[in-house]
Structures are given as C-alpha cells and as structure tokens.
Design a protein around this motif. Structure first.
Motif, PDB file in Angstrom:
ATOM      1  N   UNK A 167       0.839  -1.201   0.000  1.00 15.97           N
ATOM      2  CA  UNK A 167       0.000   0.000   0.000  1.00 15.97           C
ATOM      3  C   UNK A 167       0.871   1.248   0.000  1.00 15.97           C
ATOM      4  N   UNK A 168       0.408   2.251  -0.749  1.00 16.14           N
ATOM      5  CA  UNK A 168       1.112   3.519  -0.789  1.00 16.14           C
ATOM      6  C   UNK A 168       1.021   4.159  -2.157  1.00 16.14           C
ATOM      7  N   UNK A 169       2.046   4.907  -2.499  1.00 15.38           N
ATOM      8  CA  UNK A 169       2.065   5.612  -3.778  1.00 15.38           C
ATOM      9  C   UNK A 169       2.354   4.638  -4.917  1.00 15.38           C
ATOM     10  N   UNK A 170       2.118   5.097  -6.135  1.00 13.77           N
ATOM     11  CA  UNK A 170       2.364   4.236  -7.298  1.00 13.77           C
ATOM     12  C   UNK A 170       3.815   3.800  -7.384  1.00 13.77           C
ATOM     13  N   UNK A 171       4.727   4.680  -7.031  1.00 13.53           N
ATOM     14  CA  UNK A 171       6.143   4.320  -7.070  1.00 13.53           C
ATOM     15  C   UNK A 171       6.467   3.200  -6.104  1.00 13.53           C
ATOM     16  N   UNK A 172       5.920   3.289  -4.895  1.00 10.97           N
ATOM     17  CA  UNK A 172       6.130   2.247  -3.885  1.00 10.97           C
ATOM     18  C   UNK A 172       5.540   0.926  -4.359  1.00 10.97           C
ATOM     19  N   UNK A 173       4.295   0.968  -4.819  1.00 12.75           N
ATOM     20  CA  UNK A 173       3.618  -0.255  -5.262  1.00 12.75           C
ATOM     21  C   UNK A 173       4.371  -0.901  -6.419  1.00 12.75           C
ATOM     22  N   UNK A 174       4.717  -0.118  -7.419  1.00 10.41           N
ATOM     23  CA  UNK A 174       5.387  -0.664  -8.593  1.00 10.41           C
ATOM     24  C   UNK A 174       6.717  -1.302  -8.267  1.00 10.41           C
ATOM     25  N   UNK A 175       7.523  -0.642  -7.444  1.00 12.69           N
ATOM     26  CA  UNK A 175       8.836  -1.189  -7.115  1.00 12.69           C
ATOM     27  C   UNK A 175       8.723  -2.414  -6.212  1.00 12.69           C
ATOM     28  N   UNK A 176       7.753  -2.428  -5.294  1.00 12.66           N
ATOM     29  CA  UNK A 176       7.550  -3.609  -4.445  1.00 12.66           C
ATOM     30  C   UNK A 176       7.068  -4.794  -5.281  1.00 12.66           C
ATOM     31  N   UNK A 177       6.187  -4.538  -6.228  1.00 13.32           N
ATOM     32  CA  UNK A 177       5.724  -5.615  -7.102  1.00 13.32           C
ATOM     33  C   UNK A 177       6.869  -6.151  -7.948  1.00 13.32           C
TER      34      UNK A 177
END
Length: 199
Positions: free
Chosen positions: A104-114
């Motif tokens: 959960x969080x910003x798009x940058x956080x989500x994308x990099x975690x994925x």
C-alpha cells in the motif's frame, strides 16, 4: 492528451485479509493507513502471522504508532524505500507456499515492491495492492533510460538527458515505471509549459 485506452495502466484495489499461512505487508507513509484499515476486517490471528515492513519518511512516528499497535509477529521500520525493498527481497527469499503479499502507498512504492516480488517468484494473484497518497509517477526516459521519481508534471524534464518528456499512461511492470517520450522531437523547443497533473 490522455491515453485512457492503454491497458498497461495499473489498477489498484483495496487491501483485504486473504487466506494464507503468512502475511507480508509493505507500506510507505501514505500506505500505512491502508494496513490499519485492513486490520479492522482481519481475524484476530491475522497479525500473529504477519510481517510488516514500513518505509515512511524519517521521523514519521504518527505512521509507526498505529502499526506497532497491531502487534505483528515482525515489524521492520525503515526510513527509506530502498531499505524497505531490500528487506522485502530478503523476506520473500525465505517465504513458503501460502504466503500473501500486501502493498500500500504511492504508485512508485507499489510498482517497485511488485517488481521485487515478481523477481522473487511471487505469483501476481498472491499480491494485493492499494493506492494511497500522491499520484506522482516513476518515469523512465525512453531515450536515455534514466528513471525519474516523484514526477507530478506533464511534460517533465529528464534529469538524465534534459529532454522534455510526455509522460504516457503506458506502464511497464518489469521496470516499475511509466514511459516518458520526447514531447518536442519534431520541433525542438516547442514543448508546452509543464503543468501539475499527477498530484
């Protein structure tokens, strides 16, 4: 010019507890509230098998206190997203069958975690995401391949080659970034004035 028909544009849901033997949750400062909201619907034993990794800005105690109150089995608190992603990779390396990932969080956080999760072999169906906070984008320049974080304007100047980039809705899951292409390639110097659009 919007590109609403591009199918690669990420679609996010709402975090909800899923059946699993272990639950790994990663959130930035904006995403922490999504984990707290998930807790309201989670069975009592959920956090006994939960590992929370946080990446709020330095000193964001207002974010950390509610997560600590959930009493997860493990709570890793970091001040930088890079440290949280590194910890996520370590945790996923030892994860077994039945592990669920929540981001959960910003798009940058989500994308990099994925990106970290997919590289570790986590199936897409085992990853739940919820967007919270800024709509700032992580962009890769199609010309020099530089990544630009926290992009809020359209167009944006590339920090690598200096070109003015049109930020497309085309999203690469492999790169965890949107594509930026030169906006004034045919008529250099004709780029429109940047406007705040991803806030």
């Amino acid at each position: 010019m919007p590109e609403t028909s591009i199918k690669s544009r990420p679609v996010y849901g709402t975090l909800a507890p899923q059946p699993g033997t272990r639950h790994i949750l990663l959130a930035d400062g904006d995403g922490a509230a999504a984990i707290v909201d998930l807790a309201r619907a989670a069975p009592p034993e959920f956090f006994e098998r939960a590992h929370i990794i946080t990446a709020p800005a330095a000193g964001a105690m207002a974010v950390r206190a509610p997560l600590r109150a959930l009493a997860p089995a493990v709570l890793d608190e970091t001040d930088r997203l890079a440290a949280a992603l590194s910890r996520l990779a370590e945790v996923l390396a030892g994860a077994g069958m039945g592990t669920r990932l929540y981001v959960a969080g910003t798009e940058g956080t989500i994308g990099q975690a994925m990106q970290v999760a997919l590289d570790a072999g986590v199936e897409l169906g085992a990853i739940a995401t919820e967007h919270r906070g800024s709509r700032a984008r992580r962009v890769q320049c199609a010309h020099c391949k530089t990544f630009i974080d926290e992009v809020t304007t359209q167009p944006v100047a590339c920090s690598g080659c200096g070109l003015m980039l049109f930020v497309r809705d085309h999203y690469s899951r492999r790169l965890a970034a949107f594509q930026g292409v030169c906006v004034d390639a045919e008529e250099p110097g004709s780029a429109p004035t940047p406007e705040e659009v991803f806030t």
